[in-house]
Design an enzyme around this catalytic site. Structure first.
Site, PDB file in Angstrom:
ATOM      1  N   GLU A 148      -5.682  -8.480   0.753  1.00  0.00           N
ATOM      2  CA  GLU A 148      -6.340  -8.134   2.022  1.00  0.00           C
ATOM      3  C   GLU A 148      -7.806  -7.839   1.758  1.00  0.00           C
ATOM      4  OE1 GLU A 148      -4.690  -4.941   4.397  1.00  0.00           O
ATOM      5  OE2 GLU A 148      -2.645  -5.676   4.063  1.00  0.00           O
ATOM      6  N   GLU A 170       0.808  -1.223   0.000  1.00  0.00           N
ATOM      7  CA  GLU A 170       0.000   0.000   0.000  1.00  0.00           C
ATOM      8  C   GLU A 170       0.844   1.278   0.000  1.00  0.00           C
ATOM      9  OE1 GLU A 170      -2.995  -0.042   3.016  1.00  0.00           O
ATOM     10  OE2 GLU A 170      -3.938  -1.834   2.223  1.00  0.00           O
TER      11      GLU A 170
HETATM   12  C1  BGP Z   1      -4.586  -1.978   5.498  1.00  0.00           C
HETATM   13  C2  BGP Z   1      -3.246  -2.415   6.062  1.00  0.00           C
HETATM   14  C3  BGP Z   1      -3.347  -3.397   7.150  1.00  0.00           C
HETATM   15  C4  BGP Z   1      -4.527  -3.199   8.092  1.00  0.00           C
HETATM   16  C5  BGP Z   1      -5.825  -2.769   7.423  1.00  0.00           C
HETATM   17  C6  BGP Z   1      -6.826  -2.142   8.363  1.00  0.00           C
HETATM   18  O1  BGP Z   1      -4.464  -0.682   4.990  1.00  0.00           O
HETATM   19  O2  BGP Z   1      -2.410  -2.956   5.047  1.00  0.00           O
HETATM   20  O3  BGP Z   1      -2.096  -3.435   7.807  1.00  0.00           O
HETATM   21  O4  BGP Z   1      -4.181  -2.463   9.152  1.00  0.00           O
HETATM   22  O5  BGP Z   1      -5.621  -1.847   6.386  1.00  0.00           O
HETATM   23  O6  BGP Z   1      -6.692  -0.752   8.367  1.00  0.00           O
HETATM   24  P1  BGP Z   1      -6.803   0.262   9.596  1.00  0.00           P
HETATM   25  O7  BGP Z   1      -5.901  -0.202  10.676  1.00  0.00           O
HETATM   26  O8  BGP Z   1      -6.346   1.568   9.011  1.00  0.00           O
HETATM   27  O9  BGP Z   1      -8.220   0.268  10.029  1.00  0.00           O
END
Ligand code: BGP
Length: 457
Positions: A363, A176
């Site tokens: 993801e 990301e």
């Molecule tokens: C993505 C990341 C993850 C995870 C997920 C949830 O952007 O790659 O590591 O954390 O999002 O996001 P957040 O913690 O911002 O709610």
């Protein structure tokens, strides 16, 4: 006369292709703990979390899930849940505590043991080289603003691929890009949490792209036979409000415009004229040879997909973005409104626009704050319904010809959820952060049955 030949039964509804990859995802800084032990250096997230008001409740990355010490039991649990593919990340500062220079062999040893333990249990590693935990020492030397980071990353990538490449065949370069550049140097939400000029932000993106290129180069040079690599991208996921030709075309146009900064250099080996015009005087500085590196061919693209932007053909003929109202259903993460069709449209638009032939959803998942264990169970019905509705859309896309080869749930365990600390739970396995007791949630058992049937149930 009815034919004597027995008819083949039609494929069961919502069935995925044979050999479809089902897995779970996690990231080192969110689960490992042992942040300052066994020779590991400080990361920008370790530092960021010490700053007042940055992380909810002042939570730190230590001990997180204490996975560093408990990985054997965690992998046993994965195996018992029928998980055969695990996307993990390596902590750069555990391997090079200062980012470059001296290697911490204990760090490499840890990942050797982890990968061996996975293979012993029939779990295939999908390794992300970088998931946001930049060594603080590199930040002190300019961080993503500077080419020091891609230079150091080149050595880091060479080192990890050389030492794990005989056992790891699926590599993800960086996770990301926009999150650790735009949201970290152009906003205060992610480490290091500073607001720089647009020119600097554009340069951080360019430097991140160079790291991706070095990751690909390292896999080609040292990955050995059968090694594959790609990026995990969080492109803007665009959904046509209706699936009329007009709205689909508008979504297509919007998608192209919104994702140029990262995907054009990788797939087209250049920044588009439109992007450079938008940047104006803030365009990134590009050195000779940069695009040859950034545009090295990859084997797949990983997409991290959660919510989606609704677009239609506006009255003025341009794509028009429609915003969900306040009561539109959301998870407990305010940014994560429910948009199952994101899993249909994002892969389809990427495949159409950039001609990508192998896609993985690296993801997808949802965060809630009220996952509790009662009588030994955690009944996360909201997560089961979320995953089910998204997976149905993914299957619909594949049935329509979108080349998605696999899917990884974010995430295996409740973990350190960045600025939401330990409050926001994304896991299919519950973690009690006081006792470190793991309890598979209802969604874990449901996902087990989906993986076994290769079908959304
Ligand atoms: C993505 C990341 C993850 C995870 C997920 C949830 O952007 O790659 O590591 O954390 O999002 O996001 P957040 O913690 O911002 O709610």
């Amino acid at each position: 006369m009815p034919s004597a030949r027995p008819k083949r039964p039609p494929p069961a509804q919502f069935t995925f292709p044979r050999n479809f990859i089902w897995g779970v995802s996690a990231a080192a800084p969110q689960i490992e703990g042992a942040s300052f032990r066994y020779g590991k250096g400080e990361s920008i997230w370790d530092r960021f979390a010490t700053r007042r008001g940055k992380v909810l409740n002042g939570d730190r990355l230590d001990p997180a899930c204490d996975h560093y010490h408990r990985f054997v039991a965690d992998l046993d649990l994965m195996r018992d849940l029928g998980i055969r593919h695990y996307r993990l990340s390596l902590a750069w500062p555990r391997i090079f505590p200062e980012g470059d220079g001296a290697l911490n062999s204990q760090g490499l040893d840890f990942y050797q043991r982890l990968v061996d333990a996975m293979l012993e249990r029939g779990i295939k590693p999908w390794v992300t080289m970088f998931h946001w935990d930049l060594p603080q020492a590199l930040e002190d030397r300019g961080g993503w603003r500077s080419r020091t980071v891609p230079d150091a990353f080149a050595t880091y990538a060479d080192t990890v691929v050389r030492s794990l490449g005989d056992r790891v065949k699926s590599w993800i370069t960086v996770n990301e890009i926009r999150c650790f550049t735009e949201q970290a140097y152009g906003a205060r939400g992610k480490a290091p949490g500073v607001v720089e000029s647009r020119g600097i932000v554009n340069q951080t993106i360019h430097n991140a792209l160079l790291c991706h290129g070095h990751g690909v180069r390292a896999v080609r040079e040292h990955g050995g036979r059968g090694a594959e690599c790609g990026l995990s991208d969080n492109c803007e996921t665009v959904i046509p409000v209706t699936e009329s030709q007009d709205d689909v075309a508008a979504a297509h146009e919007y998608f192209e415009g919104a994702n140029q900064a990262v995907l054009d250099p990788i797939y087209r080996g250049r920044y588009s004229e439109g992007y450079l015009r938008k940047c104006g005087p803030n365009r990134p500085r590009v050195a000779r040879g940069d695009f040859a590196l950034i545009g090295l061919p990859t084997d797949f693209l990983g997409l991290n997909i959660y919510a989606g932007l609704f677009v239609r053909r506006g009255r003025d003929g341009h794509p028009e973005l429609l915003h969900p109202s306040a009561s539109y259903p959301r998870t407990d993460s305010p940014w994560l409104h429910l948009a199952p069709r994101a899993l249909y449209w994002a892969p389809r638009l990427v495949a159409d626009v950039y001609r990508v032939r192998n896609l993985y959803v690296t993801e997808n998942g949802c965060g809630y704050d009220d996952d509790v264990v009662r009588n030994g169970e955690c009944i996360d019905l909201h997560r089961v319904e979320y995953l089910r509705s998204y997976l149905r859309e993914l299957q619909r896309g594949i049935a329509d010809g979108t080349p998605v080869r696999g899917y990884f749930v974010w995430c295996f365990l409740d973990n350190f959820e960045w600025t939401d600390g330990y409050t926001r739970r994304f896991g299919i396995v519950h973690n009690n952060f006081k006792t470190q007791r793991r309890t598979p949630k209802l969604s874990a058992y449901w996902y087990k049955s989906v993986m076994a049937a290769n079908r959304v149930l």
